[in-house]
Design a protein around this motif. Structure first.
Motif, PDB file in Angstrom:
ATOM      1  N   GLY A  20       0.796  -1.194  -0.065  1.00  0.00           N
ATOM      2  CA  GLY A  20       0.096  -0.039  -0.229  1.00  0.00           C
ATOM      3  C   GLY A  20       0.852   1.031  -0.062  1.00  0.00           C
ATOM      4  O   GLY A  20       2.087   1.273   0.376  1.00  0.00           O
ATOM      5  N   ILE A  26      -4.411  -1.963   2.610  1.00  0.00           N
ATOM      6  CA  ILE A  26      -5.036  -1.987   1.414  1.00  0.00           C
ATOM      7  C   ILE A  26      -6.139  -3.103   1.429  1.00  0.00           C
ATOM      8  O   ILE A  26      -7.075  -3.119   0.601  1.00  0.00           O
ATOM      9  CB  ILE A  26      -4.011  -2.574   0.370  1.00  0.00           C
ATOM     10  N   ASP A  32     -13.203  -6.638   1.604  1.00  0.00           N
ATOM     11  CA  ASP A  32     -12.201  -6.240   0.780  1.00  0.00           C
ATOM     12  C   ASP A  32     -11.524  -7.463   0.319  1.00  0.00           C
ATOM     13  O   ASP A  32     -10.935  -7.578  -0.605  1.00  0.00           O
ATOM     14  CB  ASP A  32     -11.227  -5.233   1.590  1.00  0.00           C
ATOM     15  N   ASN A  59      -1.406  -4.717   4.884  1.00  0.00           N
ATOM     16  CA  ASN A  59      -0.513  -3.415   4.010  1.00  0.00           C
ATOM     17  C   ASN A  59       0.073  -4.057   2.789  1.00  0.00           C
ATOM     18  O   ASN A  59       0.465  -3.287   2.033  1.00  0.00           O
ATOM     19  CB  ASN A  59       0.163  -2.809   4.935  1.00  0.00           C
ATOM     20  N   ALA A  84      -8.264  -1.168  -6.764  1.00  0.00           N
ATOM     21  CA  ALA A  84      -8.150   0.343  -6.248  1.00  0.00           C
ATOM     22  C   ALA A  84      -9.573   0.966  -6.432  1.00  0.00           C
ATOM     23  O   ALA A  84     -10.146   1.852  -5.678  1.00  0.00           O
ATOM     24  CB  ALA A  84      -7.048   1.107  -6.783  1.00  0.00           C
ATOM     25  N   PHE A  87     -12.077  -0.403  -3.911  1.00  0.00           N
ATOM     26  CA  PHE A  87     -11.865  -0.023  -2.643  1.00  0.00           C
ATOM     27  C   PHE A  87     -11.966   1.291  -2.258  1.00  0.00           C
ATOM     28  O   PHE A  87     -12.469   1.817  -1.414  1.00  0.00           O
ATOM     29  CB  PHE A  87     -10.032  -0.182  -2.406  1.00  0.00           C
ATOM     30  N   ASN A  88     -11.333   2.216  -3.111  1.00  0.00           N
ATOM     31  CA  ASN A  88     -11.585   3.726  -3.092  1.00  0.00           C
ATOM     32  C   ASN A  88     -13.260   4.262  -2.707  1.00  0.00           C
ATOM     33  O   ASN A  88     -13.758   4.878  -2.203  1.00  0.00           O
ATOM     34  CB  ASN A  88     -11.090   4.403  -4.105  1.00  0.00           C
ATOM     35  N   ARG A  93     -12.803   7.143  -0.480  1.00  0.00           N
ATOM     36  CA  ARG A  93     -11.520   7.954  -0.235  1.00  0.00           C
ATOM     37  C   ARG A  93     -11.231   7.861  -1.891  1.00  0.00           C
ATOM     38  O   ARG A  93     -11.815   7.555  -2.864  1.00  0.00           O
ATOM     39  CB  ARG A  93     -10.439   6.955   0.329  1.00  0.00           C
ATOM     40  N   HIS A  96      -4.258   7.347  -4.961  1.00  0.00           N
ATOM     41  CA  HIS A  96      -3.389   6.085  -5.228  1.00  0.00           C
ATOM     42  C   HIS A  96      -3.517   5.182  -3.876  1.00  0.00           C
ATOM     43  O   HIS A  96      -3.630   5.818  -2.773  1.00  0.00           O
ATOM     44  CB  HIS A  96      -2.007   6.330  -5.453  1.00  0.00           C
ATOM     45  N   LEU A  97      -3.948   3.996  -4.271  1.00  0.00           N
ATOM     46  CA  LEU A  97      -3.892   2.994  -3.151  1.00  0.00           C
ATOM     47  C   LEU A  97      -2.482   2.313  -2.836  1.00  0.00           C
ATOM     48  O   LEU A  97      -2.102   1.894  -1.742  1.00  0.00           O
ATOM     49  CB  LEU A  97      -5.041   2.067  -3.385  1.00  0.00           C
TER      50      LEU A  97
END
Length: 338
Positions: A20, A26, A32, A59, A84, A87-88, A93, A96-97
């Motif tokens: 991450g 992450i 997730d 992570n 990504a 996840f975002n 969020r 960048h992840l």
């Protein structure tokens, strides 16, 4: 210092480590992790990539894969980008992840395959995500549980690992478990992920022995293998890069690839670029896809757009194209322009 390009080759064994950004997490929960595993299985299946070992840590993650026709860069781009975005969106969020560069180590299968499988699968124990091997056996987010048989979701290549231990699946699983247990006392194994000289020499003791003998060994931090393997991999990588630059200097792009394929198969360029499954058109598309991806280094998504193919169809086309090029003795460069 300028970063060196990653080394890739069809059928190559890669140890991937991806962290991450700023070592941030992450994977925040099992939802997730489930999504990542589902996406990983899809991408590997569509690109004909075999996975021998993997482990998710909050992570970062590890993968041990053998590529098919799709370059490792294509596989990782598809995996990381889609995850990504998910996840975002899920965690509200932006930005960048992942770190900009994942670590990719080209590995020599013998003698490192099983050592890497064990090293990767013991990561959850070292990270104290699980307390012992009994808990690791049931841990859903590592390939270890698939190798011991407590989870069977069908996408991991367990057979290629278990065959090293015994012909009987039951005996192989038991012996694999013993093999992993024997690695608990080995610690972090820096020789498997550290500097290239250390890995190429076979660990710190190997480096010390070489220093005593005042010997020289070929090394590269992108490669895990003995001196001969490292040198061979570097030569192959250099030849591949030189070939790509040479083709670019000759003005070779997707347009010239399609034009060349059109002449070889006596098919109009427009028919190669539009959809259709007639045998000759499939052959032409396959050769064009193979040359575009493997000779010019184009991304599969870009090739798919131009040739009216889905991402998974591009992977299949590249595989067919490689066979056709070899079988028919075809070359992208015209004889008169070599």
């Amino acid at each position: 210092m300028t970063r060196q390009a990653r080394i890739d080759a069809p059928g190559a064994l890669h140890h991937i480590i991806c962290r991450g950004i700023e070592r941030g997490q992450i994977f925040l929960d099992d939802a997730d992790r489930d999504h990542f595993v589902e996406r990983l299985a899809t991408v590997l299946s569509e690109t004909f990539t075999s996975c021998f070992a993997w482990a998710l840590i909050p992570n970062h993650f590890h993968l041990l894969v053998r590529t098919g026709s799709a370059p490792i860069s294509v596989i990782m781009r598809r995996l990381l980008t889609s995850y990504a975005v998910h996840f975002n969106r899920r965690h509200h969020r932006s930005g960048h992840l992942f770190q900009n560069r994942y670590k990719s180590i080209l590995c020599q299968q013998d003698p490192y395959l099983l050592e890497l499988v064990r090293y990767i699968h013991l990561n959850p124990v070292r990270a104290k995500i699980v307390s012992d091997l009994s808990e690791l056996d049931r841990y859903a987010y590592s390939g270890h549980s698939r190798l011991v048989g407590t989870i069977d979701d069908g996408w991991q290549d367990t057979e290629s690992v278990l065959i090293f231990f015994a012909e009987s699946e039951r005996n192989a699983r038991a012996r694999y478990g013993d093999f992993v247990q024997s690695g608990l006392s080995m610690g972090k194994r820096p020789e498997l992920i550290g500097g290239g000289l250390v890995r190429s020499a076979g660990g710190w003791s190997g480096v010390q022995s070489l220093r005593q003998l005042k010997d020289h060994i070929k090394s590269d931090e992108r490669i895990l293998g003995d001196s001969d393997f490292v040198e061979s991999a570097l030569v192959d990588a250099r030849e591949t890069m030189e070939r790509k630059y040479r083709l670019k200097s000759l003005g070779r792009d997707l347009g010239t690839v399609v034009s060349r394929v059109s002449r070889i198969f006596d098919i109009p360029e427009s028919r190669i670029k539009c959809s259709g499954k007639e045998p000759e058109r499939v052959k032409a598309k396959s050769v064009a896809a193979y040359w575009a991806v493997n000779e010019l280094g184009m991304a599969g998504t870009e090739v798919g757009k131009e040739l009216s193919l889905t991402q998974s169809a591009v992977s299949r086309a590249v595989r067919r194209g490689e066979e056709l090029v070899r079988e028919l003795g075809l070359s992208l460069v015209n004889e008169g322009n070599a």
